[in-house]
Design a protein around this motif. Structure first.
Motif, short mmCIF file in Angstrom:
data_model
loop_
_atom_site.label_atom_id
_atom_site.label_comp_id
_atom_site.label_asym_id
_atom_site.label_seq_id
_atom_site.Cartn_x
_atom_site.Cartn_y
_atom_site.Cartn_z
N LYS A 181 -45.80 25.37 -29.87
CA LYS A 181 -45.38 26.09 -28.67
C LYS A 181 -46.21 27.35 -28.43
O LYS A 181 -46.51 27.71 -27.29
CB LYS A 181 -43.90 26.46 -28.76
N VAL A 182 -46.59 28.02 -29.50
CA VAL A 182 -47.34 29.26 -29.37
C VAL A 182 -48.71 29.01 -28.74
O VAL A 182 -49.29 29.89 -28.10
CB VAL A 182 -47.51 29.93 -30.75
N LEU A 183 -49.23 27.81 -28.91
CA LEU A 183 -50.56 27.46 -28.39
C LEU A 183 -50.48 26.52 -27.20
O LEU A 183 -51.40 25.75 -26.94
CB LEU A 183 -51.40 26.83 -29.50
N SER A 184 -49.40 26.59 -26.46
CA SER A 184 -49.20 25.71 -25.32
C SER A 184 -49.30 26.48 -24.01
O SER A 184 -48.63 27.49 -23.82
CB SER A 184 -47.81 25.04 -25.42
N VAL A 185 -50.13 25.99 -23.11
CA VAL A 185 -50.26 26.60 -21.79
C VAL A 185 -48.91 26.60 -21.08
O VAL A 185 -48.56 27.54 -20.37
CB VAL A 185 -51.31 25.85 -20.95
N GLN A 186 -48.16 25.53 -21.27
CA GLN A 186 -46.84 25.44 -20.65
C GLN A 186 -45.94 26.59 -21.09
O GLN A 186 -45.24 27.19 -20.26
CB GLN A 186 -46.19 24.11 -21.03
N GLN A 187 -45.94 26.90 -22.38
CA GLN A 187 -45.10 27.98 -22.88
C GLN A 187 -45.57 29.33 -22.35
O GLN A 187 -44.75 30.21 -22.05
CB GLN A 187 -45.13 28.00 -24.41
N TRP A 188 -46.85 29.49 -22.18
CA TRP A 188 -47.37 30.75 -21.63
C TRP A 188 -46.92 30.92 -20.18
O TRP A 188 -46.55 32.02 -19.77
CB TRP A 188 -48.89 30.78 -21.70
N SER A 189 -46.93 29.82 -19.44
CA SER A 189 -46.48 29.91 -18.04
C SER A 189 -44.97 30.10 -17.97
O SER A 189 -44.47 30.76 -17.05
CB SER A 189 -46.89 28.64 -17.28
N LEU A 190 -44.24 29.54 -18.92
CA LEU A 190 -42.79 29.73 -18.95
C LEU A 190 -42.42 31.20 -19.18
O LEU A 190 -41.38 31.66 -18.71
CB LEU A 190 -42.16 28.86 -20.04
N ALA A 191 -43.28 31.91 -19.89
CA ALA A 191 -43.03 33.34 -20.10
C ALA A 191 -43.06 34.09 -18.78
O ALA A 191 -42.27 35.02 -18.55
CB ALA A 191 -44.07 33.91 -21.06
N ILE A 192 -43.96 33.67 -17.89
CA ILE A 192 -44.03 34.27 -16.55
C ILE A 192 -42.78 33.92 -15.76
O ILE A 192 -42.17 34.77 -15.11
CB ILE A 192 -45.29 33.78 -15.81
N ILE A 193 -42.41 32.65 -15.81
CA ILE A 193 -41.23 32.19 -15.07
C ILE A 193 -39.96 32.88 -15.59
O ILE A 193 -39.10 33.27 -14.80
CB ILE A 193 -41.09 30.66 -15.19
N GLN A 194 -39.88 33.03 -16.89
CA GLN A 194 -38.71 33.69 -17.50
C GLN A 194 -38.56 35.11 -16.99
O GLN A 194 -37.45 35.58 -16.72
CB GLN A 194 -38.85 33.68 -19.02
N ARG A 195 -39.68 35.80 -16.85
CA ARG A 195 -39.64 37.18 -16.37
C ARG A 195 -39.19 37.23 -14.90
O ARG A 195 -38.55 38.20 -14.48
CB ARG A 195 -41.02 37.84 -16.53
N LEU A 196 -39.55 36.23 -14.13
CA LEU A 196 -39.24 36.23 -12.69
C LEU A 196 -37.85 35.67 -12.36
O LEU A 196 -37.41 35.77 -11.22
CB LEU A 196 -40.30 35.41 -11.93
N THR A 197 -37.20 35.07 -13.35
CA THR A 197 -35.85 34.53 -13.12
C THR A 197 -34.90 35.10 -14.17
O THR A 197 -35.32 35.71 -15.15
CB THR A 197 -35.83 32.99 -13.22
N ASP A 198 -33.63 34.86 -13.97
CA ASP A 198 -32.63 35.29 -14.95
C ASP A 198 -31.85 34.09 -15.48
O ASP A 198 -30.69 34.20 -15.88
CB ASP A 198 -31.66 36.31 -14.34
N LEU A 199 -32.50 32.92 -15.51
CA LEU A 199 -31.85 31.70 -15.96
C LEU A 199 -31.90 31.59 -17.48
O LEU A 199 -32.99 31.67 -18.07
CB LEU A 199 -32.54 30.48 -15.34
N PRO A 200 -30.77 31.42 -18.14
CA PRO A 200 -30.77 31.30 -19.60
C PRO A 200 -31.46 30.03 -20.10
O PRO A 200 -31.89 29.97 -21.26
CB PRO A 200 -29.27 31.26 -19.94
N SER A 201 -31.59 29.02 -19.23
CA SER A 201 -32.22 27.76 -19.64
C SER A 201 -33.74 27.84 -19.64
O SER A 201 -34.40 26.95 -20.18
CB SER A 201 -31.76 26.63 -18.72
N VAL A 202 -34.29 28.87 -19.03
CA VAL A 202 -35.75 29.02 -18.97
C VAL A 202 -36.17 30.07 -19.98
O VAL A 202 -35.98 31.27 -19.77
CB VAL A 202 -36.22 29.42 -17.56
N THR A 203 -36.74 29.62 -21.08
CA THR A 203 -37.16 30.53 -22.14
C THR A 203 -38.54 30.14 -22.65
O THR A 203 -38.97 29.00 -22.49
CB THR A 203 -36.17 30.51 -23.32
N SER A 204 -39.21 31.10 -23.25
CA SER A 204 -40.52 30.84 -23.84
C SER A 204 -40.57 31.45 -25.23
O SER A 204 -39.97 32.49 -25.49
CB SER A 204 -41.63 31.46 -22.97
N ASP A 205 -41.27 30.78 -26.13
CA ASP A 205 -41.42 31.29 -27.48
C ASP A 205 -42.51 32.35 -27.58
O ASP A 205 -42.73 32.91 -28.65
CB ASP A 205 -41.78 30.14 -28.43
N VAL A 206 -43.19 32.60 -26.47
CA VAL A 206 -44.27 33.58 -26.45
C VAL A 206 -43.91 34.72 -25.49
O VAL A 206 -43.48 34.46 -24.36
CB VAL A 206 -45.61 32.93 -26.02
#
Length: 239
Positions: A181-206
């Motif tokens: 997960k730490v080396l996944s482009v998807q997880q990096w983009s999820l970190a951006i999405i997590q910051r822009l939303t307040d959904l508990p289901s959207v999380t990133s390990d980075v």
């Protein structure tokens, strides 16, 4: 004029082959599925983020990016038509960056926009989530483009390697294996999405700062590698 010619040739390459149909089919199927779910599922709570993440961000976007990123230059290298550009007094950085920009544009229209539209279809009252996934998808799409363009210049099996990377690394391991997960482009983009939303289901390990650094570093390194490799190809052609 030179850039315009590269853009025209790249678009002709992308949409002039049969696999270019997948650029329409993949997002079309995704949006169609979301329409079907919107009309058939009664309890839609959590449906939009789940679909956008599990299918849109993890599967559809990487595949669209793969077709656009590799198609922008791999086909020309395989059939030898890249010699036309290499024989002109054009900077190799101009060729790579222009082709990458065209691929990003295609991903924006046929990858990012369908994700945003699908989010609005599944939950018309939550434009914030749809927009957040759009921003994250665009960031991921840029990184994917750089990776696949570099892969196209470096290997004749770019599509096969890219497909394995997209489906295995990003779609499966990038979602469920902690170390990957730490080396996944998807997880990096999820970190951006997590910051822009307040959904508990959207999380990133980075964390977001690390994600932004890694997205920038990978994109820059991949494009530089592609430019360097293209210069080597010129020397080989001249020989």
């Amino acid at each position: 004029m030179i850039v315009r010619t590269i853009v025209r040739l790249t678009l002709a390459t992308l949409f002039g082959h049969r696999r270019g149909l997948l650029l329409y089919i993949l997002p079309g199927v995704f949006v169609g599925l979301c329409v079907l779910l919107a009309f058939t599922v009664d309890d839609k709570s959590g449906l939009a983020p789940a679909m956008l993440q599990q299918l849109g961000l993890a599967v559809i976007l990487p595949l669209v990016a793969l077709i656009a990123g590799t198609g922008a230059i791999a086909t020309e290298i395989d059939d030898g038509s890249i010699v036309y550009l290499l024989s002109k007094p054009i900077k190799r950085s101009t060729i790579i960056l222009t082709k990458a920009a065209v691929a990003v544009g295609v991903i924006l229209v046929l990858g990012v926009v369908p994700i945003v539209v699908s989010g609005l279809i599944l939950d018309p009252g939550d434009a914030q989530t749809a927009a957040a996934f759009g921003v994250g998808a665009l960031a991921a799409g840029i990184a994917y483009t750089a990776i696949f363009v570099a892969l196209s210049v470096m290997s004749s099996s770019a599509v096969t390697i890219g497909l394995l990377y997209s489906l295995l690394w990003e779609s499966v391991l990038g979602q469920y294996v902690d170390g990957v997960k730490v080396l996944s482009v998807q997880q990096w983009s999820l970190a951006i999405i997590q910051r822009l939303t307040d959904l508990p289901s959207v999380t990133s390990d980075v964390k977001l700062p690390i994600s932004l650094i890694l997205l920038t570093a990978v994109t820059t390194a991949a494009l530089c590698l592609a430019i360097t490799r293209l210069r080597t190809l010129i020397l080989s052609t001249a020989d």
